[in-house]
Design a protein around this motif. Structure first.
Motif, mmCIF file in Angstrom:
data_model
loop_
_atom_site.group_PDB
_atom_site.id
_atom_site.type_symbol
_atom_site.label_atom_id
_atom_site.label_comp_id
_atom_site.label_asym_id
_atom_site.label_seq_id
_atom_site.Cartn_x
_atom_site.Cartn_y
_atom_site.Cartn_z
ATOM 1 N N UNK A 315 0.831 -1.196 0.000
ATOM 2 C CA UNK A 315 0.000 0.000 0.000
ATOM 3 C C UNK A 315 0.867 1.247 0.000
ATOM 4 N N UNK A 316 0.343 2.359 -0.509
ATOM 5 C CA UNK A 316 1.078 3.619 -0.416
ATOM 6 C C UNK A 316 1.041 4.159 1.008
ATOM 7 N N UNK A 317 1.909 5.121 1.289
ATOM 8 C CA UNK A 317 1.862 5.769 2.594
ATOM 9 C C UNK A 317 0.718 6.783 2.654
ATOM 10 N N UNK A 318 0.359 7.344 1.496
ATOM 11 C CA UNK A 318 -0.781 8.262 1.376
ATOM 12 C C UNK A 318 -1.355 8.091 -0.022
ATOM 13 N N UNK A 319 -2.678 8.196 -0.127
ATOM 14 C CA UNK A 319 -3.320 8.222 -1.431
ATOM 15 C C UNK A 319 -3.929 9.595 -1.678
ATOM 16 N N UNK A 320 -3.501 10.273 -2.740
ATOM 17 C CA UNK A 320 -4.061 11.577 -3.104
ATOM 18 C C UNK A 320 -5.203 11.375 -4.099
ATOM 19 N N UNK A 321 -6.086 12.358 -4.259
ATOM 20 C CA UNK A 321 -7.172 12.232 -5.238
ATOM 21 C C UNK A 321 -6.661 12.000 -6.651
#
Length: 588
Positions: A315-321
């Motif tokens: 998984x990513x550390x954060x998902x942006x729009x």
């Protein structure tokens, strides 16, 4: 060498209403950017005709930038401010015509171990720096060449990053959207396993000091990464980070599964901590930042909710729009900014082109705070006002789009623009000891603007409910790329306004719809490299209607396309018994 002198300043007076929407800095400085209280910006250079991608700055304050559309005798530009007023009064280009990019994806510019490293589409070069000299001496050396066949050249850019052990990292982007066969065809499944992952869709590691390498000389460091422009090494946790461009076309390819709103918001642009051997799941999975999990791609049986095999991937550390287009990444190591920015990640969000029927989004520089080597908060708006308009209906409405980031020896930050080749310098002039939430309050307000906020499914939908026929088809299937006004997107999707490709030969235009098109298409002085997918899933009547619509709107005045004309060409294709291949175009 020719020297160019610039002394252009922007007026510093801003009315409060215009300040909020157009981006004048709260501190009234002449760079015109909207920044947290205590920061200000100045214009380093107002425009560079070739426009630029990534940048870096030497210890003696020479700024080197990679030219995006390099002319015959230059691929790099060097800028120097000799009197300390912030504006570059010396500007020199260098780099031979052999360094010109075949396509307009020239990207990288990094300083490492006494060299500047930069890239065209397929080649990473380096030049030895000599302190006190603006232009590097001698010829450029070739570090790495992408020796694949690139007739179909999606995601071909070559950003680079360096670790602290002598390695250089280079992504080899995936040559497709989701490994479909046939490519970008509605309802077509993805190849399983995806053969493109063998030598694309990942990050390769190379010896940074070895010359004349090709991919086989490198080591496949990580996989399942579709397309990367923003990439850098984090010196705190000593790991590689990238921000991936997510896949496109959820609505166009799977209209019975995804809504226009979902297609605008998804999938996530993934901020990834890339460790050796990691796999992030492209093309089988994508990250949904609203669900906070990876889900199965529709090409592999997904419906936007099924997780399935996606549990296996990182998984990513954060998902942006979706579609914010992250195009550069730096970890701030300077001392000039307040302490909260130390070791945090700055990301340029170049901005979407394909969010129709909703407003385009992104077009700002974000900041993600880090603590102990890990993200410690959500993305913040650090610099805004580049577009100078809100809502951004079509990509060409944006006056500027943030592209590259660099930090100078005194901790100042440089931000480049890909539309006009403008560069800003950002400095902090406030009190670092008192900087906090109060100084960030105005930036939090920026999140209410349509180019940053989550769009309302109904109120922000720009497509009228009463559209019928060719107009309805255009806005459902075509406007995401060619834009609502038909103006296209620079470098990617050509305009349908004032071009013989639309108003000329009807048979050729029908062929483009039925077969799609790939390659470098030049219209006017602009070269476009986006892939035009085939639209054979539309009926003969629908193709005739949408082509008639674009030939008689957007200022075009050409005759209608009849259903029978489409039927004749489609039957001829089917009778040939051979696979329908995209039309290949080239500027050469």
């Amino acid at each position: 060498m020719t020297k160019f002198i610039y002394r252009l300043k922007i007026g510093a007076v801003c009315l409060s209403t215009l300040q909020f929407f157009l981006g004048c800095s709260p501190s009234g400085q002449d760079g015109g950017l909207f920044l947290p209280e205590g920061f200000s910006s100045v214009v380093v250079i107002d425009s560079i005709a070739e426009t630029i991608r990534h940048m870096d700055v030497t210890d003696d304050n020479i700024l080197y930038a990679k030219l995006r559309n390099a002319h015959e005798n230059a691929s790099v530009i060097a800028l120097k401010d000799t009197n300390g007023d912030g504006y570059s009064d010396i500007m020199e280009r260098f780099g031979g015509k052999n360094q010109r990019a075949k396509w307009s994806y020239a990207t990288a510019m990094r300083i490492y171990n006494g060299y500047i490293y930069y890239s065209s589409d397929l080649v990473v070069y380096r030049h030895k720096l000599k302190p006190g000299t603006l232009i590097p001496e001698g010829d450029a050396e070739i570090v790495m060449t992408d020796d694949h066949e690139h007739g179909k050249h999606e995601h071909i850019g070559k950003p680079i990053a360096f670790d602290n052990k002598g390695y250089m990292y280079v992504p080899f982007g995936a040559p497709s959207n989701a490994c479909q066969d046939p490519k970008r065809t509605p309802g077509a499944p993805g190849l399983d396993p995806c053969p493109q992952l063998e030598d694309h869709g990942g990050i390769w590691r190379f010896d940074a000091n070895k010359l004349n390498q090709t991919q086989k000389d490198g080591y496949k460091y990580a996989s399942g990464i579709r397309s990367v422009v923003a990439m850098n090494w984090n010196p705190v946790d000593e790991e590689l980070y990238v921000v991936m461009h997510g896949r496109d076309d959820l609505l166009r390819l799977w209209p019975n599964t995804f809504s226009p709103w979902q297609s605008a918001m998804l999938p996530s642009e993934e901020f990834m901590r890339v460790t050796e051997g990691s796999h992030f799941g492209w093309p089988y999975c994508y990250y949904d930042q609203m669900l906070g999990k990876k889900v199965l791609a529709p090409e592999y049986g997904g419906d936007g909710k099924i997780i399935g095999r996606c549990e296996e991937y990182d998984d990513p550390v954060i998902g942006f729009p979706g579609h914010w287009a992250p195009n550069d990444l730096i970890f701030y190591q300077g001392d000039a900014f307040p302490e909260r920015y130390k070791n945090g990640a700055f990301i340029t969000f170049h901005g979407s082109t394909n969010r129709a029927p909703y407003p385009q989004s992104g077009y700002f520089v974000g900041f993600v705070p880090f603590k102990n080597g890990k993200p410690s908060g959500e993305v913040e708006v650090f610099a805004d006002g580049f577009a100078q308009v809100d809502p951004i209906v079509s990509v060409k409405d944006a006056v500027h789009r943030p592209m590259g980031l660099a930090v100078g020896p005194d901790g100042e930050m440089y931000i480049s623009d890909s539309v006009k080749g403008k560069i800003w310098k950002v400095v902090f002039e406030g009190d670092k000891n008192t900087f906090g939430s109060a100084q960030l309050a105005q930036m939090e307000e920026r999140k209410r603007l349509s180019h940053i906020r989550t769009p309302d499914k109904i109120a922000d939908n720009l497509m009228k409910d009463d559209l019928v026929g060719g107009e309805h088809i255009y806005y459902q299937y075509c406007s995401a790329c060619h834009q609502k006004d038909g103006g296209g997107a620079p470098g990617r999707f050509p305009p349908i306004v004032g071009t013989d490709w639309v108003t000329g030969d009807k048979e050729r235009l029908i062929e483009v719809m039925l077969r799609g098109m790939e390659g470098s298409l030049k219209i006017g002085e602009e070269v476009y490299n986006g892939v035009m997918p085939q639209h054979s899933f539309l009926s003969d009547k629908e193709i005739a209607e949408v082509l008639t619509f674009i030939r008689s709107n957007f200022g075009n005045e050409a005759s209608a396309v009849e259903t029978e004309e489409v039927s004749t060409i489609r039957k001829t294709q089917e009778a040939s018994g051979t696979p329908v291949e995209p039309i290949q175009v080239t500027t050469e």
